[in-house]
Design an enzyme around this catalytic site. Structure first.
Site, PDB file in Angstrom:
ATOM      1  N   GLN A  84       0.847  -1.197   0.000  1.00 13.82           N
ATOM      2  CA  GLN A  84       0.000   0.000   0.000  1.00 13.82           C
ATOM      3  C   GLN A  84       0.883   1.248   0.000  1.00 13.82           C
ATOM      4  O   GLN A  84       1.622   1.493   0.959  1.00 13.82           O
ATOM      5  CB  GLN A  84      -0.940   0.047   1.198  1.00 13.82           C
ATOM      6  CG  GLN A  84      -2.015   1.137   1.011  1.00 13.82           C
ATOM      7  CD  GLN A  84      -2.799   1.462   2.241  1.00 13.82           C
ATOM      8  OE1 GLN A  84      -2.233   1.621   3.333  1.00 13.82           O
ATOM      9  NE2 GLN A  84      -4.121   1.575   2.100  1.00 13.82           N
ATOM     10  N   TYR A 131      -5.454  11.200   3.839  1.00 13.55           N
ATOM     11  CA  TYR A 131      -4.033  11.466   3.577  1.00 13.55           C
ATOM     12  C   TYR A 131      -3.901  12.210   2.250  1.00 13.55           C
ATOM     13  O   TYR A 131      -4.909  12.693   1.707  1.00 13.55           O
ATOM     14  CB  TYR A 131      -3.238  10.151   3.652  1.00 13.55           C
ATOM     15  CG  TYR A 131      -3.204   9.635   5.073  1.00 13.55           C
ATOM     16  CD1 TYR A 131      -3.869   8.469   5.440  1.00 13.55           C
ATOM     17  CD2 TYR A 131      -2.565  10.359   6.082  1.00 13.55           C
ATOM     18  CE1 TYR A 131      -3.874   8.022   6.760  1.00 13.55           C
ATOM     19  CE2 TYR A 131      -2.567   9.928   7.398  1.00 13.55           C
ATOM     20  CZ  TYR A 131      -3.218   8.752   7.731  1.00 13.55           C
ATOM     21  OH  TYR A 131      -3.235   8.342   9.045  1.00 13.55           O
ATOM     22  N   ARG A 181      -7.489   2.239  -2.787  1.00  9.91           N
ATOM     23  CA  ARG A 181      -8.356   2.299  -1.610  1.00  9.91           C
ATOM     24  C   ARG A 181      -8.910   3.710  -1.475  1.00  9.91           C
ATOM     25  O   ARG A 181      -8.161   4.690  -1.549  1.00  9.91           O
ATOM     26  CB  ARG A 181      -7.578   1.925  -0.339  1.00  9.91           C
ATOM     27  CG  ARG A 181      -8.502   1.584   0.825  1.00  9.91           C
ATOM     28  CD  ARG A 181      -7.780   1.343   2.113  1.00  9.91           C
ATOM     29  NE  ARG A 181      -8.509   0.411   2.988  1.00  9.91           N
ATOM     30  CZ  ARG A 181      -8.413   0.427   4.316  1.00  9.91           C
ATOM     31  NH1 ARG A 181      -7.628   1.307   4.908  1.00  9.91           N
ATOM     32  NH2 ARG A 181      -9.068  -0.474   5.040  1.00  9.91           N
ATOM     33  N   GLY A 206      -9.115  -6.135   9.238  1.00  9.80           N
ATOM     34  CA  GLY A 206      -7.868  -5.552   9.738  1.00  9.80           C
ATOM     35  C   GLY A 206      -7.552  -6.081  11.122  1.00  9.80           C
ATOM     36  O   GLY A 206      -6.707  -6.965  11.296  1.00  9.80           O
ATOM     37  N   ARG A 207      -8.315  -5.566  12.109  1.00 10.09           N
ATOM     38  CA  ARG A 207      -8.013  -5.921  13.494  1.00 10.09           C
ATOM     39  C   ARG A 207      -8.070  -7.429  13.737  1.00 10.09           C
ATOM     40  O   ARG A 207      -7.245  -7.971  14.472  1.00 10.09           O
ATOM     41  CB  ARG A 207      -8.972  -5.171  14.422  1.00 10.09           C
ATOM     42  CG  ARG A 207      -8.581  -3.676  14.602  1.00 10.09           C
ATOM     43  CD  ARG A 207      -9.737  -2.871  15.132  1.00 10.09           C
ATOM     44  NE  ARG A 207     -10.793  -2.770  14.097  1.00 10.09           N
ATOM     45  CZ  ARG A 207     -12.045  -2.384  14.377  1.00 10.09           C
ATOM     46  NH1 ARG A 207     -12.405  -2.090  15.608  1.00 10.09           N
ATOM     47  NH2 ARG A 207     -12.939  -2.313  13.392  1.00 10.09           N
TER      48      ARG A 207
HETATM   49  C1  LIG Z   1      -2.212   4.466   7.520  1.00 12.93           C
HETATM   50  C2  LIG Z   1      -3.243   4.586   8.316  1.00 12.93           C
HETATM   51  C3  LIG Z   1      -4.618   4.683   7.729  1.00 12.93           C
HETATM   52  O1  LIG Z   1      -4.736   4.557   6.492  1.00 12.93           O
HETATM   53  O2  LIG Z   1      -5.568   4.906   8.488  1.00 12.93           O
HETATM   54  C4  LIG Z   1      -3.065   4.622   9.808  1.00 12.93           C
HETATM   55  C5  LIG Z   1      -2.032   5.387  10.351  1.00 12.93           C
HETATM   56  C6  LIG Z   1      -1.839   5.401  11.736  1.00 12.93           C
HETATM   57  C7  LIG Z   1      -2.669   4.664  12.573  1.00 12.93           C
HETATM   58  C8  LIG Z   1      -3.708   3.914  12.012  1.00 12.93           C
HETATM   59  C9  LIG Z   1      -3.915   3.887  10.634  1.00 12.93           C
END
Ligand SMILES: C=C(C(=O)O)c1ccccc1
Length: 361
Positions: A98, A179, A226, A318-319
Site C-alpha cells: 500500500q 491522507y 483504496r 484488519g483488526r
Molecule cells: C495508515 C493509516 C490509515 O490509512 O488509516 C493509519 C495510520 C496510523 C494509525 C492507524 C492507521
C-alpha cells in the site's frame, strides 16, 4: 452457503480465497523504516489470507507522518521488503504494497530538514501524531506549488518501481483516510485555484494521474486503489461537500484503467459503518466495473450476506488479522476468534505482534 473461501481472480491477482488482510499500521519499525525478519515472520504467519495488503508504506521521507512506519524509498527498505515477500510467497500467500503519502498529517519533527509537511492547501489537520519522543501536534502544512506536482507523481513512480523490485504481487494506491490523495479529493482540505483544485474533475486529477503512472509501471491488473468516502480520520477531516458526486466521478474515471480492484473503507475507519444521510456507500461502490473489496467492522455473517447480495467480491479484515494469524481457517471452521486489546495495536516488538497462537478447530 458462501464462496468466500473459494479462489478468485482479481485482475492478474489469483487469490486462494476472498478473505483479504486489510492494511493495518502496527508501528514496529525503526526510524529508517526498514523491514526485517520480525516483519517477515508477522506477514508470513498471515499468508492464509487470499491477499495481504501491507500496512501503509511511505513512498518518500516527505510522505512520512508517523514514527515507526515503514518506507519503500530506500535501497535498505527494498531489501527488507524482499525478506517479507519471499516469506509470504514461501507460505503460498500473495501480498501487495500500500503506497502512502500522508500529505498534511505530519510534523516538522518528522519531516526531512524540519520542513513543513506538504498538502494541497495550507490547512492544518486536527490532532497529534507520534515521534520517537512521544505525541506532538501535527504541523501546519504548506501548499504544494503546481510545478511540484510532477515531483509528487515521481515519488509514487519510484516507490512503485521499488515495490516491483521487492517482489510484491502488486500495489494498492492509498487514496483514503484523509491522507495526501484524499486531501486533494475533498473540498474541505483542497482550496487550490490551479488545475488540481476547485471542480470535481480538478480535485480528482492527482489521484488519477498517480494511478495512471503506477499502472504504467505495474500494468493495470496488479494495481488496486483504496478510497474512504466519509471517514473523518486522519485528523478529524471533514468529508467532501458532495461525496456522491466527487467519489462517483472518481470511480467512473477509474473504470478506464480496468484495475485489479477497488477497496473501500465503508464508514469511519475502525469505528463505525454509519454514513451521513446524503451518502449511499453501496450505490457508490456499485459504480465500479471491477472487483470490489469491502472493509470496516465486518463479521463473517455480514461478509457472507453482502457477498451473496453481490455487493462485495471480497472482504478485508484488519483488526481480526492482528490476533488471528490463521483467521481464514478459524472463520471457515467456526473456531473461536481472539480479540486483540488496543494496547497491542501499535509499537513495540514481537509481543502482541508475532506471538498470537493458532486457533483450535
Ligand atoms: C495508515 C493509516 C490509515 O490509512 O488509516 C493509519 C495510520 C496510523 C494509525 C492507524 C492507521
Amino acid at each position: 452457503r458462501t464462496d468466500l473461501f473459494s479462489p478468485v481472480t482479481m485482475g492478474m491477482l489469483q487469490l486462494a480465497n476472498r478473505i483479504v488482510m486489510a492494511p493495518v499500521t502496527r508501528s514496529r519499525y525503526g526510524e529508517d523504516g526498514v523491514p526485517d525478519e520480525l516483519h517477515a515472520t508477522y506477514y508470513a504467519q498471515r499468508a492464509g489470507a487470499g491477499l495481504i495488503i501491507s500496512e501503509a508504506t511511505n513512498i518518500s521521507a516527505q510522505g512520512r507522518g508517523y514514527a515507526a512506519t515503514p518506507g519503500i524509498w530506500s535501497e535498505e527498505q527494498v531489501t527488507g521488503w524482499k525478506k517479507v515477500t519471499d516469506a509470504v510467497h514461501a507460505e503460498g500467500g500473495k501480498i501487495v504494497c500500500q503506497l502512502w503519502h500522508v500529505g498534511r498529517f505530519s510534523s516538522v519533527e518528522l519531516q526531512p530538514n524540519g520542513e513543513r509537511p506538504v498538502a494541497p492547501s495550507a490547512i492544518k489537520a486536527e490532532g497529534q501524531t507520534y515521534t520517537v519522543n512521544g505525541f506532538v501536534p501535527v504541523s501546519t502544512p504548506r501548499a504544494l506549488e503546481t510545478e511540484e506536482i510532477p515531483g509528487i507523481i515521481e515519488q509514487y513512480k519510484r516507490a512503485a518501481e521499488n515495490a516491483l523490485r521487492a517482489g510484491f504481487d502488486g500495489v494498492e494506491v492509498h487514496s483514503a483516510n484523509s491522507y495526501l490523495l484524499d486531501q486533494f479529493l475533498r473540498d474541505s482540505t483542497n482550496h487550490r485555484t490551479d488545475a488540481y483544485g476547485g471542480s470535481i474533475e480538478n480535485r480528482a486529477r492527482l489521484t488519477l494521474e498517480v494511478t495512471e503512472a503506477i499502472v504504467g509501471i505495474w500494468g493495470n491488473e496488479r494495481v488496486g486503489i483504496r478510497l474512504s468516502p466519509v471517514t473523518p480520520d486522519a485528523g478529524n477531516t471533514p468529508p467532501d461537500s458532495n461525496v456522491m458526486a466527487m467519489y462517483g466521478y472518481l470511480i467512473q474515471q477509474l473504470n478506464r484503467f480496468n484495475l485489479a480492484y477497488l477497496h473501500f473503507v465503508e464508514g469511519a475507519t475502525a469505528t463505525s459503518r454509519d454514513v451521513p444521510a446524503d451518502v449511499d456507500m453501496d450505490a457508490l461502490s456499485a459504480q465500479f466495473d471491477g472487483p470490489f473489496i469491502g472493509n470496516n467492522n465486518y463479521d463473517l455473517e455480514m461478509a457472507i450476506s453482502r457477498r451473496n447480495a453481490g455487493i462485495i467480491d471480497a472482504v478485508a479484515f484488519g483488526r481480526l488479522f492482528i490476533s488471528n494469524p490463521d483467521l481464514v481457517k478459524r472463520l471457515r471452521y467456526g473456531a473461536e476468534l481472539t480479540i486483540a486489546p488496543k494496547e497491542a495495536y501499535y509499537g513495540g516488538g514481537a509481543k502482541g505482534y508475532t506471538d498470537w497462537p493458532e486457533g483450535h478447530y
